[in-house]
Design an enzyme around this catalytic site. Structure first.
Site, short mmCIF file in Angstrom:
data_model
loop_
_atom_site.label_atom_id
_atom_site.label_comp_id
_atom_site.label_asym_id
_atom_site.label_seq_id
_atom_site.Cartn_x
_atom_site.Cartn_y
_atom_site.Cartn_z
CB CYS A 55 -0.90 -0.01 1.24
SG CYS A 55 -1.85 1.52 1.41
CG ASP A 62 -2.34 -4.04 -0.49
OD1 ASP A 62 -3.11 -4.24 0.48
OD2 ASP A 62 -1.98 -2.91 -0.84
#
EC number: 1.7.1.13
Length: 165
Positions: A55, A62
């Site tokens: 992120c 992620d």
């Protein structure tokens, strides 16, 4: 003999025991080889279930399964170089939608395929899953209509796991 053939095609990573894993986004690791069936349209699919990026705001990881489908023209992406390229996103901070489009753009520039699509199936964080989809059709081959149709058709392919479709 096989090593000489790979080098003559410009493939330097396949079988290389000294593989270097880039710690940040690196499209220069991508390599191609000649499509030996360029007279025929066919689909190549990559399923990448261990894709990781960061992120850009929080730095938290992620995770996603990426699907890359393409109809090759003259050049095809070599799979080990694709693996190393995707690995290079591991410490790269970008939003899901941006990552999906960057991958699409890099592969279009690399191969100039007849058609290509990239779907990111990002796992939930904060209770929300994000599934960006981007595609591109080379105007020389008549796949523009398919590209437009796939933008929403791909939604019906999703197995959301909650009974919704």
């Amino acid at each position: 003999m096989a090593s000489e053939n790979r080098e003559s095609e410009g493939l330097t990573l396949l079988g290389n025991q000294g593989t270097v894993y880039s710690s940040d986004y690196d499209p220069t690791v991508l390599e191609t080889f000649e499509n030996k069936h360029a007279e025929r349209d066919y689909m190549v699919t990559f399923r990448c279930p261990e894709f990781t990026t960061l992120c850009p705001i929080t730095g938290q990881p992620d995770f996603a399964t990426l699907y890359i489908n393409y109809i090759p023209h003259i050049k095809m992406v070599e799979s080990k170089s694709l693996k190393l390229y995707l690995f290079s996103f591991r410490n790269h901070g970008d939003f899901h939608e941006d990552v999906t489009n960057v991958i699409l753009n890099d592969l279009v520039k690399l191969m100039e395929p007849k058609y290509i699509e990239v779907r990111g199936m990002f796992y939930p964080r904060g209770g929300i899953s994000i599934y960006p989809f981007a595609n591109w059709a080379n105007p020389d081959f008549g796949y523009e209509g398919m590209a437009k149709g796939r933008m929403f058709e791909q939604l019906s392919d999703l197995d959301t796991g909650d009974g919704a479709r």
